[in-house]
Scaffold this motif. Sequence first.
Motif, PDB file in Angstrom:
ATOM      1  N   TYR A 339      29.238  45.932   9.151  1.00 13.20           N
ATOM      2  CA  TYR A 339      28.637  47.247   8.894  1.00 13.20           C
ATOM      3  C   TYR A 339      29.634  48.187   8.228  1.00 13.20           C
ATOM      4  O   TYR A 339      29.280  48.949   7.322  1.00 13.20           O
ATOM      5  CB  TYR A 339      28.150  47.866  10.208  1.00 13.20           C
ATOM      6  N   PHE A 340      30.863  48.136   8.672  1.00 11.78           N
ATOM      7  CA  PHE A 340      31.917  48.986   8.116  1.00 11.78           C
ATOM      8  C   PHE A 340      31.992  48.816   6.594  1.00 11.78           C
ATOM      9  O   PHE A 340      32.125  49.791   5.851  1.00 11.78           O
ATOM     10  CB  PHE A 340      33.256  48.613   8.759  1.00 11.78           C
ATOM     11  N   VAL A 341      31.878  47.582   6.138  1.00 11.89           N
ATOM     12  CA  VAL A 341      31.979  47.299   4.697  1.00 11.89           C
ATOM     13  C   VAL A 341      30.667  47.615   3.975  1.00 11.89           C
ATOM     14  O   VAL A 341      30.653  48.358   2.989  1.00 11.89           O
ATOM     15  CB  VAL A 341      32.379  45.828   4.475  1.00 11.89           C
ATOM     16  N   ILE A 342      29.556  47.065   4.458  1.00  2.54           N
ATOM     17  CA  ILE A 342      28.274  47.207   3.751  1.00  2.54           C
ATOM     18  C   ILE A 342      27.867  48.673   3.635  1.00  2.54           C
ATOM     19  O   ILE A 342      27.472  49.147   2.560  1.00  2.54           O
ATOM     20  CB  ILE A 342      27.170  46.401   4.467  1.00  2.54           C
ATOM     21  N   SER A 343      27.964  49.406   4.727  1.00  6.95           N
ATOM     22  CA  SER A 343      27.508  50.804   4.710  1.00  6.95           C
ATOM     23  C   SER A 343      28.343  51.641   3.758  1.00  6.95           C
ATOM     24  O   SER A 343      27.814  52.526   3.067  1.00  6.95           O
ATOM     25  CB  SER A 343      27.558  51.393   6.125  1.00  6.95           C
ATOM     26  N   ARG A 344      29.633  51.370   3.683  1.00  9.06           N
ATOM     27  CA  ARG A 344      30.498  52.182   2.818  1.00  9.06           C
ATOM     28  C   ARG A 344      30.280  51.882   1.335  1.00  9.06           C
ATOM     29  O   ARG A 344      30.356  52.786   0.505  1.00  9.06           O
ATOM     30  CB  ARG A 344      31.952  52.004   3.237  1.00  9.06           C
ATOM     31  N   VAL A 345      29.994  50.641   1.021  1.00  7.58           N
ATOM     32  CA  VAL A 345      29.681  50.316  -0.373  1.00  7.58           C
ATOM     33  C   VAL A 345      28.388  51.011  -0.796  1.00  7.58           C
ATOM     34  O   VAL A 345      28.313  51.618  -1.870  1.00  7.58           O
ATOM     35  CB  VAL A 345      29.564  48.793  -0.558  1.00  7.58           C
ATOM     36  N   GLY A 400      38.453  42.165  -7.297  1.00  4.00           N
ATOM     37  CA  GLY A 400      39.527  41.591  -6.503  1.00  4.00           C
ATOM     38  C   GLY A 400      39.304  41.707  -5.011  1.00  4.00           C
ATOM     39  O   GLY A 400      39.921  40.986  -4.230  1.00  4.00           O
ATOM     40  N   TYR A 401      38.415  42.637  -4.596  1.00  5.11           N
ATOM     41  CA  TYR A 401      38.145  42.813  -3.167  1.00  5.11           C
ATOM     42  C   TYR A 401      36.690  42.518  -2.810  1.00  5.11           C
ATOM     43  O   TYR A 401      36.396  42.214  -1.660  1.00  5.11           O
ATOM     44  CB  TYR A 401      38.477  44.247  -2.724  1.00  5.11           C
ATOM     45  N   ALA A 402      35.787  42.623  -3.776  1.00  2.00           N
ATOM     46  CA  ALA A 402      34.372  42.428  -3.476  1.00  2.00           C
ATOM     47  C   ALA A 402      34.109  41.041  -2.899  1.00  2.00           C
ATOM     48  O   ALA A 402      33.362  40.893  -1.922  1.00  2.00           O
ATOM     49  CB  ALA A 402      33.530  42.649  -4.734  1.00  2.00           C
ATOM     50  N   ASP A 403      34.720  40.009  -3.482  1.00  2.00           N
ATOM     51  CA  ASP A 403      34.507  38.652  -2.987  1.00  2.00           C
ATOM     52  C   ASP A 403      35.064  38.484  -1.579  1.00  2.00           C
ATOM     53  O   ASP A 403      34.464  37.826  -0.729  1.00  2.00           O
ATOM     54  CB  ASP A 403      35.163  37.628  -3.910  1.00  2.00           C
ATOM     55  N   GLN A 404      36.225  39.093  -1.330  1.00  2.00           N
ATOM     56  CA  GLN A 404      36.875  38.941  -0.029  1.00  2.00           C
ATOM     57  C   GLN A 404      36.177  39.731   1.063  1.00  2.00           C
ATOM     58  O   GLN A 404      36.172  39.322   2.225  1.00  2.00           O
ATOM     59  CB  GLN A 404      38.326  39.412  -0.114  1.00  2.00           C
ATOM     60  N   LEU A 405      35.615  40.880   0.716  1.00  2.00           N
ATOM     61  CA  LEU A 405      35.115  41.798   1.742  1.00  2.00           C
ATOM     62  C   LEU A 405      33.604  41.990   1.671  1.00  2.00           C
ATOM     63  O   LEU A 405      32.888  41.662   2.616  1.00  2.00           O
ATOM     64  CB  LEU A 405      35.839  43.140   1.621  1.00  2.00           C
ATOM     65  N   TYR A 406      33.099  42.524   0.571  1.00  2.00           N
ATOM     66  CA  TYR A 406      31.678  42.867   0.508  1.00  2.00           C
ATOM     67  C   TYR A 406      30.789  41.627   0.571  1.00  2.00           C
ATOM     68  O   TYR A 406      29.844  41.569   1.381  1.00  2.00           O
ATOM     69  CB  TYR A 406      31.391  43.668  -0.764  1.00  2.00           C
ATOM     70  N   ASP A 407      31.086  40.634  -0.243  1.00  2.00           N
ATOM     71  CA  ASP A 407      30.260  39.419  -0.231  1.00  2.00           C
ATOM     72  C   ASP A 407      30.327  38.721   1.120  1.00  2.00           C
ATOM     73  O   ASP A 407      29.320  38.200   1.625  1.00  2.00           O
ATOM     74  CB  ASP A 407      30.708  38.456  -1.335  1.00  2.00           C
ATOM     75  N   ARG A 408      31.491  38.729   1.722  1.00  2.00           N
ATOM     76  CA  ARG A 408      31.631  38.107   3.039  1.00  2.00           C
ATOM     77  C   ARG A 408      30.837  38.880   4.092  1.00  2.00           C
ATOM     78  O   ARG A 408      30.204  38.276   4.979  1.00  2.00           O
ATOM     79  CB  ARG A 408      33.114  38.048   3.433  1.00  2.00           C
ATOM     80  N   ALA A 409      30.841  40.205   3.996  1.00  2.00           N
ATOM     81  CA  ALA A 409      30.061  41.025   4.929  1.00  2.00           C
ATOM     82  C   ALA A 409      28.571  40.739   4.798  1.00  2.00           C
ATOM     83  O   ALA A 409      27.841  40.682   5.801  1.00  2.00           O
ATOM     84  CB  ALA A 409      30.339  42.509   4.691  1.00  2.00           C
ATOM     85  N   LEU A 410      28.104  40.543   3.576  1.00  2.00           N
ATOM     86  CA  LEU A 410      26.688  40.219   3.377  1.00  2.00           C
ATOM     87  C   LEU A 410      26.342  38.866   3.993  1.00  2.00           C
ATOM     88  O   LEU A 410      25.257  38.683   4.564  1.00  2.00           O
ATOM     89  CB  LEU A 410      26.358  40.222   1.888  1.00  2.00           C
ATOM     90  N   ARG A 411      27.263  37.915   3.902  1.00  2.00           N
ATOM     91  CA  ARG A 411      27.016  36.601   4.514  1.00  2.00           C
ATOM     92  C   ARG A 411      26.987  36.716   6.037  1.00  2.00           C
ATOM     93  O   ARG A 411      26.186  36.063   6.704  1.00  2.00           O
ATOM     94  CB  ARG A 411      28.080  35.599   4.058  1.00  2.00           C
ATOM     95  N   LEU A 412      27.859  37.548   6.579  1.00  2.00           N
ATOM     96  CA  LEU A 412      27.868  37.759   8.027  1.00  2.00           C
ATOM     97  C   LEU A 412      26.556  38.400   8.477  1.00  2.00           C
ATOM     98  O   LEU A 412      26.010  38.055   9.541  1.00  2.00           O
ATOM     99  CB  LEU A 412      29.043  38.642   8.431  1.00  2.00           C
TER     100      LEU A 412
END
Length: 509
Positions: A339-345, A400-412
């Motif tokens: 949530y921390f990642v998805i909501s902030r994006v 450089g960060y979207a794959d590591q953080l945002y995409d991973r958050a969506l998979r979670l």
Amino acid sequence: MPDALWQYSATDLREMIQSRQVSAVEVCEDLINRIESVEGRSGGLVQQEDETDTRHIHAFIHPLSLESARKKADSIDEKISRGDDPGILAGIPFAVKDIFCVKDTRTTAASSILKNYVSPYHSTVVERILAAGGILLGKTNLDEFVYGSSTESSAFKPVTRNPVDPSRVPGGSSGGSAAAVAAGEAVLSLGSDTAGSIRQPAAFCGVVGLKPTYGRVSRWGLIAMAASLDCVGPLTRNVKDCALVLQVIAGQDSKDWTSVTEPVPSYPDLLSDAAVHHTLKGLKIGWPTEYFEDPELINPDESADILRAIERAADLYKSLGAEIVPVSLPHTSYAIPAYFVISRVELASDLHRFDGVKYGHRTNQSVDDLYEMYEATRTEGFGVQPKQRVLMGMHVSSAGYADQLYDRALRLRALIRQDFHRAFEKVDLIMAATTPTTAFPLGGIFGDTVQMQNADRLTVPANHAGVPAISLPCGLDSSGLPIGLQLIGPDFREDLLLQVAYAFEKENN
């Protein structure tokens, strides 16, 4: 019988008004008198916090809609006297979280950047309640752009206080809406829930709060925080009132492409004693082990009173014929980080519209170019919480960060939804605590973004999964503060949640 009209439920008032035992005007005036008695100063930009004021609630943002409310009450009584249908919420005073657009009314999202914005249209849910005969009293305070879990980040002071104990927070971000209902300043209210912002304040203030299935209720006219998570729902004094409001606001809306065409049941009719009794017999209620045994989610020492209250609720359900079945939701501990990642994006994208060009605040500073105007406007208009979240959202979605953080958050998020689907193959619904603590003191954790976010760790999984969830009072802790019982159901089973919640409420009077 209650001593005053403001103490009655919407269900009772509706019958009394339509049978002409009381008039809509009498109900409206009684609520206005109650507001004058307990509200104190409503939130404003020029007002300062008064730490010595321990009596007043400050649930609303100034100004209130009292004169228009009186006129609407008059018109309701005239309709009834003529024999016209005044609507199923005729004469019921309600409040609206100031994240919903109300035509010709200031809509601020509790932010200085929208301090002078007047909406040219009604949000769909407000329009539906008004069409059903509801009487709008005013707009309630919240965390700025709903960023928080205590209503303390609002730019409009004084901050809202908890009616049960004014030294405590009402929760957030729909804290003003919950407090208004709990204090008798409104018979019902509307809130929004992105990570628990209806259910958590409902638990803290001792009222009922429902987050419907994503898409069940239109979001048209709701100022978005995270559009893939935001849900609109009611806060009420009891479960029957919650069913009544949901009946009015649910249903497909052509203005909101995320709203669904799923048929809307007659929720109030499903709360007959016979129907509820039939539902409880043989019902399988899931007991998610992570919600009770994972110390990162709920501390067994700090939350002992809450855990005992939920166990008593489970015993009551067993006595009514239900079966309590252990289930696992293994990805629950990832709900807050995701949530921390998805909501902030999403919010970083949403807040780009507030630039001083189209509407809202625009700086008066002398600037050399458009970019300086943007910077000055947003520096002046946004509080600390929106600024932090925008910066974080831009960072985690950057190259450089979207794959590591945002995409991973969506998979979670997808895994969390999968957890619920698998659980609902074994059980009909799930029960848990709404919050890991009862209401914390004003200023207790404000400013600590991580702690504040963790206040939602038992509610945010339902937002990721998109499933409906309801919070209802289930007792008090040793300090006399309300405890919330949370029921979570499969997609579009608000009817089941309401029935099971009503069974508990009825047995506990």
